[in-house]
Design a protein around this motif. Structure first.
Motif, PDB file in Angstrom:
ATOM      1  N   THR A  37       9.647  -4.424  -7.254  1.00  0.00           N
ATOM      2  CA  THR A  37       8.738  -3.753  -8.186  1.00  0.00           C
ATOM      3  C   THR A  37       9.530  -2.689  -8.946  1.00  0.00           C
ATOM      4  N   PHE A  92      -2.609  -3.072  -8.525  1.00  0.00           N
ATOM      5  CA  PHE A  92      -1.329  -3.756  -8.334  1.00  0.00           C
ATOM      6  C   PHE A  92      -1.274  -4.433  -6.973  1.00  0.00           C
ATOM      7  N   THR A  93      -1.729  -3.728  -5.957  1.00  0.00           N
ATOM      8  CA  THR A  93      -1.735  -4.317  -4.611  1.00  0.00           C
ATOM      9  C   THR A  93      -2.654  -5.534  -4.583  1.00  0.00           C
ATOM     10  N   ARG A 141       0.337   4.446  -7.880  1.00  0.00           N
ATOM     11  CA  ARG A 141      -0.289   3.361  -8.648  1.00  0.00           C
ATOM     12  C   ARG A 141      -1.730   3.191  -8.200  1.00  0.00           C
ATOM     13  N   SER A 142      -2.551   2.565  -9.093  1.00  0.00           N
ATOM     14  CA  SER A 142      -3.927   2.242  -8.688  1.00  0.00           C
ATOM     15  C   SER A 142      -3.860   1.049  -7.746  1.00  0.00           C
ATOM     16  N   GLY A 143      -4.953   0.744  -7.122  1.00  0.00           N
ATOM     17  CA  GLY A 143      -5.013  -0.358  -6.156  1.00  0.00           C
ATOM     18  C   GLY A 143      -4.905  -1.719  -6.830  1.00  0.00           C
ATOM     19  N   LEU A 191       0.844  -1.208   0.000  1.00  0.00           N
ATOM     20  CA  LEU A 191       0.000   0.000   0.000  1.00  0.00           C
ATOM     21  C   LEU A 191       0.875   1.252   0.000  1.00  0.00           C
ATOM     22  N   GLU A 195       3.923   1.418  -1.174  1.00  0.00           N
ATOM     23  CA  GLU A 195       4.519   1.488  -2.516  1.00  0.00           C
ATOM     24  C   GLU A 195       3.499   2.071  -3.499  1.00  0.00           C
ATOM     25  N   GLN A 196       2.256   1.611  -3.387  1.00  0.00           N
ATOM     26  CA  GLN A 196       1.180   2.064  -4.279  1.00  0.00           C
ATOM     27  C   GLN A 196       1.043   3.581  -4.187  1.00  0.00           C
ATOM     28  N   ARG A 197       1.022   4.096  -2.932  1.00  0.00           N
ATOM     29  CA  ARG A 197       0.875   5.556  -2.763  1.00  0.00           C
ATOM     30  C   ARG A 197       2.131   6.260  -3.278  1.00  0.00           C
TER      31      ARG A 197
END
Ligand SMILES: O=P(O)(O)OC[C@H]1O[C@](O)(COP(=O)(O)O)[C@@H](O)[C@@H]1O
Ligand SMILES: [Mg+2]
Ligand SMILES: [Mg+2]
Length: 333
Positions: free
Chosen positions: A173, A25-26, A21-23, A13, A15-17
């Protein structure tokens, strides 16, 4: 001392923020985590539930499948289809692409080796699972192998699970390599090995020495010089390891350095080597490079090889940067 550990899900999460990135990938990573936890459970139960032994079938490589090869493959296919984020998957244990039907929004492709180190299952030596994630190219037909035939530099994520004395998951990633350990009681992976890096030099090499009579001169020269020790041209003694599970070899190198070789030799040359480019060599090369190491065929950076077949084999030499470059220089003569 306040509790500091973070889980793999929270790490993703963050990394996503951080990467905006959109959710999705998580979410697709979470499906892989669940599959690895389930495979870890089956590996761990072993002979208790009849998970040892052969399945009585062969895979596309002409190899006898172990029961756990088939079970791990089923688990990966099922768990990673549920989330609907993959348009299609490809596996060591399946001849053709496995399209995930009814998932219009699947924008990713998953490649995996569901059980790596199969010859070690029945003798209770560490085994693993390896995965690589690619984007579905614009306009590509996900049910066709062509959609997958992208060079390793196109990977958005790569990782492996190691089912050893503890179960670990190591991934990249594209911003470093991080290791997580499964707490079986909590059922979660916790960050235990942040920012894994490989020392540039090493005194440890790994190769299947029983194939020495088939080795090409550059590999023979390299190994002979290591074996000559400090009296020889390298001026230092070397140690040797061979686990026969690529995941375990790569993990050892990530933790303490080393070089791993499964070269093309005169016996496996017609097949192109032993290890598979798409779901063994490419994901491991991405991880090794992200940890500061190098990965080559001997003459070419593995991640720049243009794939031609889903199950093609390739020469693999990876690990501590200076050592790999030395072996490459012997190939280039
Ligand atoms: O039996 P060998 O020649 O030592 O080869 C061992 C190599 O084969 C592999 O087991 C091949 O992978 P699979 O077990 O997934 O087929 C690698 O993990 C390992 O590095
Ligand atoms: Mg394998
Ligand atoms: Mg396998």
């Amino acid at each position: 001392m306040p509790y500091k550990r973070i889980t793999l899900t929270h790490f993703l999460l963050q990394e996503q923020r951080r990467l905006g990135r959109s959710g999705v990938f998580t979410a697709l990573m979470t499906d892989i985590l669940t599959a690895c936890k389930m495979v870890s459970h089956e590996v761990n139960r072993g002979a208790l539930v009849g998970n040892h032994g052969v399945a009585g079938s062969e895979n596309v490589q002409g190899e006898e499948q172990k029961k756990l090869d088939v079970l791990a493959n089923d688990i990966f296919l099922h768990m990673n289809a549920l989330g609907g984020n993959y348009a299609a998957m490809a596996s060591e244990e399946l001849e053709d692409v496995h399209a995930v039907h009814g998932t219009a929004e699947g924008r990713y492709l998953l490649l995996f080796d569901p059980l790596d180190g199969s010859s070690n299952i029945d003798v209770n030596i560490s085994v693993g699972s390896i995965f690589s994630i690619l984007r579905l190219p614009e306009g590509a037909d996900a049910s066709k192998a062509d959609a997958f035939l992208q060079p390793g530099v196109q990977q958005v994520c790569a990782g492996y699970a190691l089912y050893g004395s503890s179960t670990m998951l190591v991934l990249t990633t594209g911003s470093g390599v991080h290791g997580f350990t499964l707490d079986r009681d909590v059922g979660m992976f916790f960050l235990t090995h942040p920012h894994m890096t490989i020392p540039a030099d090493t005194k440890e090499f790994a190769i299947n020495a029983s194939r020495a009579r088939f080795w090409e001169p550059p590999v023979k020269r390299y190994v002979d010089e290591c074996l000559a020790g400090k009296e020889g041209p390298r001026g230092k003694d070397f140690n040797m390891r061979w686990v026969a599970s690529m995941v375990a070899e790569v993990h050892r190198i990530l933790v303490r350095g080393g070089v791993f070789m499964y070269p093309k030799d005169v016996e496996n040359a017609k097949k192109g080597g032993k290890l598979r480019l798409m779901y063994e060599a490419n994901p491991m090369a991405f991880i090794i490079e992200q940890a500061g190491g190098a990965a080559t065929t001997g003459t070419e950076r593995i991640m720049e090889v243009q794939p031609t077949d889903l199950h093609q084999r390739i020469a693999v030499i990876l690990g501590s940067k200076n050592e790999v470059e030395l072996i490459e220089s012997y190939h280039k003569g």
